[in-house]
Design a protein around this motif. Structure first.
Motif, PDB file in Angstrom:
ATOM      1  N   GLY A 139      -8.329   1.312  -0.310  1.00 42.41           N
ATOM      2  CA  GLY A 139      -8.138   2.760  -0.278  1.00 42.41           C
ATOM      3  C   GLY A 139      -9.458   3.496  -0.242  1.00 42.41           C
ATOM      4  N   ARG A 198      -0.404   5.620   6.263  1.00 41.78           N
ATOM      5  CA  ARG A 198      -1.448   5.998   7.200  1.00 41.78           C
ATOM      6  C   ARG A 198      -1.708   4.880   8.207  1.00 41.78           C
ATOM      7  NH1 ARG A 198      -7.760   7.387   5.669  1.00 41.78           N
ATOM      8  NH2 ARG A 198      -8.353   8.177   7.716  1.00 41.78           N
ATOM      9  N   ARG A 206      -7.530  11.210   1.859  1.00 37.65           N
ATOM     10  CA  ARG A 206      -7.715   9.852   2.412  1.00 37.65           C
ATOM     11  C   ARG A 206      -7.901   8.857   1.276  1.00 37.65           C
ATOM     12  NH1 ARG A 206     -11.577  12.774   4.759  1.00 37.65           N
ATOM     13  NH2 ARG A 206     -12.939  10.990   5.102  1.00 37.65           N
ATOM     14  N   TRP A 208       0.824  -1.203   0.000  1.00 41.14           N
ATOM     15  CA  TRP A 208       0.000   0.000   0.000  1.00 41.14           C
ATOM     16  C   TRP A 208       0.862   1.258   0.000  1.00 41.14           C
ATOM     17  CZ3 TRP A 208      -4.917  -1.281  -0.883  1.00 41.14           C
ATOM     18  CH2 TRP A 208      -5.291  -2.611  -0.626  1.00 41.14           C
ATOM     19  N   SER A 247      -1.719   5.318   1.751  1.00 43.30           N
ATOM     20  CA  SER A 247      -2.550   4.597   2.718  1.00 43.30           C
ATOM     21  C   SER A 247      -1.694   3.672   3.560  1.00 43.30           C
ATOM     22  CB  SER A 247      -3.654   3.826   1.994  1.00 43.30           C
ATOM     23  OG  SER A 247      -3.110   3.093   0.913  1.00 43.30           O
TER      24      SER A 247
END
Lengths: 519, 1206
Positions: free
Chosen positions: B1176, B378, B1010, B356, B375
């Motif tokens: 995602g 994150r 995001r 990712w 992501s």
């Protein structure tokens, strides 16, 4: 010099969104009752269109306003006092219910109260007058947004002076447009309604020029309905008296803007005092058609001029009113900046509601194009639009010019300047010059020499352009509405009433209504 | 003659009191309208003699920046006419119930002597059930008492939970932002019960799926004041005068400040009058125009001029420098494939979450770098790496990303690109390089290079590039788009150049204002992406005065962080049942049976993923946890848990394991796999604040047929294309629903068809909160007068229902039950990095792991006797879980304790605990305001600290200059409109009066989007997007009428003029509200007319104001016709939503049956690629992701009526 004060209005048509919020605000407060259903003291019309009541602008039909009397003066066109007595019982120029509309509602309660049956109930239309089922054929805003173009917009009285080709072009893709015309009573300086009333029931208020129909005195002759060329006087079939826009004087007296202006969500409306010279009314109203606008503007006085101030005071105009006149946004738009025009000055009533004319999109052109070959290549699933033309609206400059705008200027001139194209054009050029100037100030991607030239042609300095821009775009509520203090305490005193006692007593007792005629 | 004399004499003028008396009033109260118009206006409600007499706008908005026009006044003609409803003949004054139902129920109750037994007996009596179902919509309402209807609803709830499971009890209410607590009342009740709430934003087709696709965001746009900051505005599909009435002045005023305005609309729409240029694109062809605009921008500003501002912007803020692998097909052709992952490179193969994290090339060193912000950054365990700083996430070194391989690699390969418009394939040279990966050598290129090739920018590379702007055959040239749009290439050219120049001169102040006119098309996402490309490539996103500003539905519920807990009962329980409505109605109204295969109307490449029926793909997406579907299983979830316990499960985990095993062994199946089975019907439906049966119900007639079991006007039959996995039963059931309940203040089309109609307080009769994305204030609704007649507020109605249901439970269903919730994997959780590939455990393609390869399984306790206690108190579960939204999180325990201890918050003692009371709506409002980062600055600071930690960015100043001191209360909002705080829940900066513009926090404070890469996405590499040909921005034409399937039966024996029927938002109503308002009907044409062009009307011999019928296979609408020169040939317009309650005659084409409304001629068509999940931004969230339900591609025929009968 007979200096008087008049509350005047400016509607900036370029900003009008045609939402009719003004109309509803007015209706809710003033005309939502029996006999007044069809009254729209404030209405909004789509132009081109025939408006409300239908074709009201056509005085061949309605005989409203004033006409030249052949001796250098003017007379009421249809319902002058000399003629009125014979017309009292038969007035051939009155709009009929078909020119307005038969107020309608629906049998809403059927939805809740219908017995169980085989089919879904629906609330069918019924007449508000008879309660009987009816077929709705007309309403107060029937040609909104070019509804029924063949029957209405194409029959706009202002198209009469255009050639057939010009008229047709106004409804074609590449030249089509429309704009909105909100209308209330113009509270004219030379009000035909006042002059026509056999009962003397209609008057202008001394302190603010608001035109009112005294509900105690009115006898329902309806001469005002005919005389008002704007058709802003309405007959209340329940009370037997006529009523019209009161410019929300109870609100003005409390320091509120009129409901239609308060609620104007397009922020197009301005209200303020203008001082004028009443000695020149007759002369201005009788001027040659080509000079009508200019003469009317000449009557409006500079509120900073010491002579004007002195004369005003002598006439009893309050200091607070003079101060309001000095801060008046309408004086700026109308007189100082030459941006606004009266509606149909040729009616000669000297209306005190002025309009900034609207800008319109640039014209386009349509070229023939045979795209059959291309169309055949579209994916099998894809929808094909079988038009044999291509629409082009490319322009070299960032904004279009006034000459490129949709609609012939003659059309606007028919509405706002008794046919004077230059008067409309110069105002539109001003608006465009300000846009260019602001573009230069905020982006800087326009040729500065071009901007300077445009400003110069429009007679504007950068500073003035900014001032106009401020009042057009950034104005706060208090900039848009400068309401002169009403000095109610003085009015009460003049009734020989003790103001202090009024403070304690007002509102006690029964609310005062006016009787129905004959009651 | 004497000239007019002014009158001064007060004596003569004493009568003037007449009008003064009318104006005097007793009370003015601030409220607003809970209607989904997105206006969110503050109003003064005037009361005189205890009666609401009129309303007018408030004028006390605080000013924003000095350079912006003020917000006052806000409010339109519709809002101004609301007070008519209060005392109108449409007002619901008392509880109403349909006679056929109540007679049958009372009879059964007489027989059985017991409410529960009576309800069960009625449901078991097939004939009696059919009888009251058939009576739906056909009159026969009776006034009854609150006691009686509460009793029926309570036993229906409990009986359904007991027999079928609580997930057969359904609620629909739209757009909470317009009256948050009225929504929350019902949703809180349903979630505590275990029922489900249907989504709305996607169902209305208002969700712009391109927003999740590009930005990982449901919708985030600028407030209307920011339009004024723009220097070039393209307006498409958004008729600002009509639908953004209180905001339109900013658009008009911007013009006078030198802003250029261009309006795109097929008709001369009302906003066209404000245009410098009006561009009448063919309806639905906007995407083609914007593809060509981008072609010019790329060619002139990127390729030739290399505008530094634009290039720097796309490097940092978009995915354009990311590397993409090229797939070689069996025929040797190359196609753009998936993004290259860090995990595929040997140097980075052991990086945490390397599947990712993605790969750029550093311009200076030529080495690979793995950018921060993805992501993977994150959700990995490391802090400080999730930012848009251009640093390698592993080494922390700065880098300058390579946009194009043009001057870095000599290798050029031809890659295939599909033009779905002209059905062409072009093979175009793309600079590539070889990369050694763990799986061998791969060809890669950058997204930027793929975009250049896709758009046909001739950079001197080999292949089928366009010969110039006038090359008609090559996508996406200005000449190419002419065939779709009908607009000249020169218009495109001039527009694109002005757009580029303005953006360059202003640093990104070009914006698109967009709306339902675009979003309601089947291929809306592609049109939006086409426009967004022109914005992103010119650096116009995340800038004041820029952005893609979509206004369709009042979806922005500002204090969503705290509200979410109250609304969905998260203060008491950990799992919710929130249902994606479009696919739910598609399945449950049986519309999938009529649909046929999506390939008939969606141009997709032929491959394994595009084979199955949409219903089968939905079924798969539910199993995989990509979409929710309730009812979950073909068994009662309460029984299932009990069965687990009988089989020895002792803990919640053991119950979950038991159920998982049963699912794996296919001993329990999904309800969605057999929707026509009686055990899988939805049973009880609560509708409040919305017009679910008619206004929003695409395929309304199918709803009447299959849900309600009453009369309908569809003539369509089952499609030949059958499902494979979803069980196909020969007979589609009619009348699935046992009970329909409507809360309403007026008799609208839905109320007319429901069994029970409850009198609801109007917007001038209750306390509530309202917010919108058009401005940055929170408004209260207030009670100017108490609820009239026997009406109650929504909050109190559901509170009473909770009480009645609890009491029924004491008698019929006592004790603690366990329930198991199968919820989808959700966005903004680590689940969004769980499914790198589409693999179905059900088909044995991978192992079944809840929350990763399949939906989650969560056990929840239900004690129906405690439903009421929970409803009226704020549960302390949030002290442990904290609050948050959109990926934020903050602790609130101390604030909660403060509320319990404070004298300013009422407290309730229940079951041995002191908890804040939310017994009435005002208390609930104050709890939300106290607990939200939008309204409590202490919590704002806390939430930013969480983001600081993950991003490594200093954000502390944002909670200082962008927040109110302390917290706001309901009374504060009543006193004056208050701006909410800058908060990490939203993406805009509002400090110091700055106008809110979306993504300014991302651009200026380097907080990632995001999304998969953390950047804005040009490219979508999910396997379904690759399979459906939507990985690159592209153009797919609207389907033609016969392909779409609206007219199969209608045109069987008939040739007729086929029109594309557009249903944009109208001038005289907000959806159906105000439509039958007397004031609005008077100002329009006394009905909702059908707008026709002059040539079409002439060809059909129709005159203005004639009665006509608009119909197709699905149903019929009958109304008068308005003939207008502003309507283009080939389309007709029926502004939505007409009520079928007012002035609707009997249909001639349907044998005298009552004609319906605008949704009578629609049917649901879904795009399967929106079913993607676990990947995602393509990860489910309520109203955020999933197929939307379009209606704009609908075709109809029109007949003039010869006989009009009511």
């Amino acid at each position: 010099m007979d200096v008087r004060s008049q509350i005047s209005m400016v509607f900036h048509l370029d900003k009008c969104i045609g939402c009719h919020t003004c109309s509803v605000a007015c209706k809710n407060i003033w005309t939502d009752r029996k006999g007044a259903e069809y009254m729209w003291w404030n209405n909004v019309e789509t132009k081109p269109g025939t408006g409300y009541p239908g074709k009201w602008e056509n005085q061949d039909i309605y005989k409203g306003g004033w006409e030249e009397d052949g001796n250098g003066g003017i007379r009421l066109k249809g319902a002058g006092k000399p003629k009125s007595l014979s017309n009292i019982f038969h007035n051939p120029h009155m709009p009929s219910i078909d020119d307005y509309y038969e107020p309608f509602t629906y049998k809403y309660l059927d939805l809740i109260e219908a017995e169980a049956g085989d089919i879904q109930p629906t609330a069918r239309p019924v007449s508000m007058i008879t309660g009987e089922p009816m077929d709705i054929q007309m309403g107060p805003n029937w040609d909104d947004d070019l509804s029924g173009t063949p029957d209405y917009a194409r029959k706009d009285p202002n198209l009469e002076d255009l050639s057939e080709a010009e008229q047709e072009a106004m409804f074609q893709l590449e030249r089509m447009a429309f704009f909105y015309l909100p209308r209330i009573c113009n509270h004219c300086l030379n009000a035909a309604c006042v002059a026509s009333c056999p009962s003397g029931a209609i008057y202008k208020r001394g302190e603010d020029g608001v035109v009112l129909i005294n509900q105690d005195v009115c006898r329902g002759w309806r001469m005002c309905v005919t005389a008002c060329p704007y058709k802003k006087s309405y007959y209340n079939w329940d009370t037997g008296k006529s009523e019209k826009c009161i410019l929300c004087y109870p609100r003005l007296e409390s320091g509120y803007a009129p409901a239609c202006m308060h609620s104007c969500v397009g922020r197009i409306r301005y209200l303020g005092v203008i001082l004028y010279d009443a000695d020149r009314i007759e002369e201005a109203a009788s001027a040659d058609e080509s000079e009508l606008v200019e003469r009317q503007l000449d009557m409006l006085l500079d509120p900073f001029d010491p002579e004007v101030i002195a004369a005003a005071k002598e006439n009893g105009v309050a200091d607070s009113t003079i101060e309001s006149a000095q801060n008046s946004p309408t004086y700026k738009f109308v007189k100082e900046w030459d941006l606004a025009l009266p509606l149909h000055p040729e009616f000669r009533t000297l209306p005190m509601l002025f309009y900034v004319p609207p800008l319109l999109p640039v014209m386009a052109s349509v070229a023939d194009a045979n795209d059959n070959a291309q169309r055949e290549k579209i994916h099998d699933i894809g929808k094909k639009w079988p038009d044999e033309w291509v629409y082009d609206t490319s322009i070299d400059q960032l904004f279009g010019t006034i000459d490129d705008a949709r609609f012939p200027l003659e059309y606007m001139a028919s509405l706002f300047s008794a046919g004077d194209v230059e008067a409309v054009k110069s105002r539109l050029e001003k608006l465009m010059a300000i846009r260019l100037h602001r573009r230069r100030e905020t982006v800087g991607d326009v040729d500065s020499a071009t901007v300077d030239k445009a400003l110069k042609k429009a007679g504007l300095t950068g500073q003035r352009a900014n001032a106009i821009y401020y009042l057009t775009s950034l104005a706060k509520f208090d900039d848009r509405f400068v309401i002169p203090p009403a000095h109610r305490e003085q009015a009460i005193e003049m009734l020989d009433e003790d103001v202090g006692a009024t403070k304690g007593e007002t509102g006690f007792g029964f609310k005062r209504g006016t009787n129905k005629r004959g009651a | 003659m004497g000239w007019i004399k002014d009158i001064i004499s007060p004596q003569t003028r004493k009568w003037e009191e007449f009008y003064r008396n009318r104006f005097q009033h007793d009370r003015v109260v601030r409220s607003t309208h809970g209607v989904n118009c997105t206006g969110g206006c503050s109003w003064q409600i005037h009361v005189k003699d205890g009666i609401v007499t009129w309303e007018t706008q408030q004028l006390d908005y605080p000013l924003l920046e000095d350079s912006l026009p003020p917000y006052e006044p806000r409010g339109c003609q519709r809002g101004m006419s609301y007070s008519w409803y209060l005392y109108s003949p449409l007002r619901i004054k008392y509880p109403l119930v349909r006679g056929a139902l109540i007679d049958a129920y009372r009879a059964k109750k007489r027989e059985t002597g017991d409410p529960m037994a009576a309800w069960k007996a009625l449901q078991d009596d097939e004939e009696a059930r059919r009888d009251y179902q058939k009576a739906r919509g056909k009159g026969g309402f009776r006034r009854t008492t609150w006691e009686e209807v509460l009793e029926i609803m309570a036993v229906a709830n409990i009986s359904t939970a007991e027999e079928y499971g609580p997930d057969r009890v359904v609620g629909f209410s739209p757009i909470p932002a317009m009256s948050m607590l009225s929504y929350a009342a019902g949703s809180r009740f349903l979630q505590l019960f275990g029922g489900l709430n249907l989504s709305f934003y996607d169902w209305y087709c208002d969700l712009p799926t391109a927003f999740p696709e590009i930005w990982g965001e449901q919708t985030d746009v600028c407030e209307s004041a920011d339009w004024y900051n723009s220097k070039m505005i393209a307006d498409m599909g958004a008729n600002l005068n009509m639908t953004r009435t209180p905001d339109c002045h900013f658009f008009a005023e911007a013009r006078h400040n030198g802003t250029k305005t261009v309006v795109f609309a097929p008709d001369f729409s009302q906003v066209s009058k404000f245009a410098d240029q009006w561009v009448p694109l063919h309806a639905g062809s906007d995407g083609a125009y914007w593809m060509a605009v981008t072609h010019v921008i790329l060619n002139e500003f990127h390729h030739k001029k290399k505008t530094p501002y634009f290039l720097d912007y796309v490097k940092q803020y978009t995915d354009s420098p990311h590397l993409v692998k090229l797939d070689k097909r069996d025929d040797g052709s190359l196609h753009p494939g998936r993004l290259l992952r860090a995990s595929e490179l040997s140097d980075y193969s052991d990086v945490d979450e390397g599947d990712w994290k993605f790969v750029n090339i550093d311009a200076e060193s030529g080495e690979f770098v793995v950018p921060r912000g993805s992501s993977g950054c994150r959700w990995d365990d490391e802090d400080g790496n999730w930012s848009l700083e251009m640093r390698d996430s592993v080494s922390g070194e700065d880098y300058d990303p390579v946009l194009t391989l043009l001057e870095r690699s000599d290798q050029v390969e031809e890659v295939e690109f599909t033009d779905f418009g002209l059905d062409n394939t072009a093979s175009r040279g793309v600079p590539v390089m070889e990369v050694e990966t763990e799986d061998g050598t791969e060809l890669v290129t950058t997204i930027y290079d793929l975009i250049m090739a896709q758009y046909g920018v001739d950079r001197g590379l080999k292949g089928d590039y366009p010969s110039g702007y006038d090359d008609k055959d090559a996508a996406y040239t200005p000449a190419w788009q002419e065939i779709f749009t009908g607009v000249s290439g020169d218009t495109v050219l001039q527009f694109a150049r002005q757009w580029g120049n303005t953006a360059e001169s202003t640093g990104g102040k070009c914006m698109i204002i967009i709306g339902a006119g675009i979003n309601h098309w089947y291929h809306a996402n592609l049109m939006y992406r086409a426009g967004a490309m022109a914005l992103m490539l010119t650096g116009c996103v995340g800038k004041n005065g820029g952005g893609l500003n979509h206004y369709v539905g009042q979806e922005k519920l500002a204090p969503v962080d705290a509200w979410g807990a109250v609304a969905f009962g998260k203060d008491w329980q950990s799992a919710v049942r929130l249902q994606q409505a479009p696919l739910w109605h598609y399945i449950n109204t049986c519309q999938y049976r009529y649909d046929g295969h999506f390939k008939r109307y969606n141009t997709v490449p032929d491959n394994e993923m595009t084979q199955k029926h949409t219903a089968d793909l939905i079924y798969k997406s539910v199993r995989m946890g990509n979409m929710p579907f309730f009812p979950q299983f073909d068994v009662n979830t309460l029984d299932l848990c009990e069965e687990a316990e009988v089989h020895g499960a002792q803990t919640n985990e053991e119950i979950e394991d038991y159920v998982l095993e049963k699912l794996k062994r296919k001993k329990v199946d999904y309800a969605v796999g057999d929707p026509e089975a009686e055990s899988n019907f939805p049973r009880v439906w609560y509708i409040w604040r919305g017009n679910a049966v008619m206004g929003s119900m695409k395929g309304h007639e199918y709803c009447l047929k299959h849900y309600l079991g009453t009369h309908h006007n569809t003539i369509a039959g089952d499609s030949e294309d059958r499902t494979e996995d979803v069980v196909w039963r020969d007979e589609a059931p009619e009348g699935k629903m046992d009970l329909l309940v409507n809360l309403n203040f007026r008799m609208d089309s839905s109320a007319l068809y429901c069994d029970i109609v409850l009198p609801a307080a109007s917007w001038y009769e209750k306390a509530d909160l309202n917010s919108t994305d058009l401005h940055s204030f929170i408004h209260p609704l207030s009670a100017a007068i108490p609820p009239v007649w026997e009406s109650k507020t929504d909050w109190n109605i559901f509170r009473e229902l909770a009480k009645a249901t609890s009491e029924a439970a004491e008698e019929y269903f006592p004790g603690v039950k366990k329930d198991i919730v199968a919820g989808p994997i959700s966005h903004d959780s680590s689940g969004e990095i769980s499914q790198p590939h589409v693999k179905d455990w059900y088909e044995g393609e991978c192992e079944a792991i809840p929350g990763e390869t399949m939906h989650k399984l969560t056990v929840v306790e239900r004690d129906y006797t405690k439903l009421y206690d929970k409803f009226i108190t704020l549960g302390d579960r949030i002290c442990d879980s904290g609050l948050g939204a959109h990926g934020t999180h903050y602790e609130i325990e101390d604030v909660f304790d403060e509320m319990v201890e404070s004298n300013h918050f009422p407290v309730d003692q229940r079951n041995g605990k002191s908890l804040p009371s939310i017994e009435d709506a005002e208390q609930a409002a104050n709890a939300i305001l106290k607990l939200s980062t939008l309204t409590n600055s202490g919590l704002t600071k806390r939430a930013y600290e969480g983001i600081e930690k993950k991003t490594g960015q200093d954000l502390s100043d944002l909670s200082e200059s962008g927040a109110h001191e302390g917290h706001l209360t309901y009374a504060d909002l009543q006193a004056q409109p208050r701006r909410y705080n800058t908060s990490p829940v939203w993406s805009g900066l509002m400090n110091d009066g700055r106008a809110y513009a979306a993504y300014t926090q991302n651009v200026e404070r380097l907080i990632p989007w995001r999304t998969l890469t953390g950047r804005q996405h040009f490219y979508l590499d999910h396997e379904m997007y690759l399979a459906f040909g939507e990985n690159l921005p592209t153009y797919k034409p609207s389907p033609k009428p016969r392909a779409y399937g609206d007219l199969r039966k209608t045109l069987e024996n008939d040739e007729a003029r086929i029109l594309n029927c557009l249903t944009p938002h109208g001038k005289w109503h907000i959806h159906s509200t105000y439509m039958e308002n007397h004031r609005m009907l008077t100002l329009s044409r006394g009905c909702e007319p059908v707008w026709l062009s002059e040539p079409d009307a002439e060809a059909m011999d129709i005159q203005d104001n004639d009665w006509v019928e608009v119909h197709n296979d699905h149903g019929v609408y009958a109304a008068r016709c308005t003939v207008s020169s502003r309507i283009p040939k080939g389309v007709c317009i029926v502004y939505h939503v007409p009520e079928r309650t007012v002035s609707i005659p009997k249909s001639q084409v349907r044998d005298g049956e009552r004609a319906g409304g605008h949704n009578s001629f629609t049917r649901i068509h879904l795009k399967p690629n929106f079913l993607a999940g676990g990947y995602g931004q393509f990860t489910y969230h309520f109203n955020y992701w999933g197929p939307i339900a379009p209606n704009r591609d609908t075709h109809v025929v029109i007949h003039k009526m010869t006989h009009v009968e009511f």
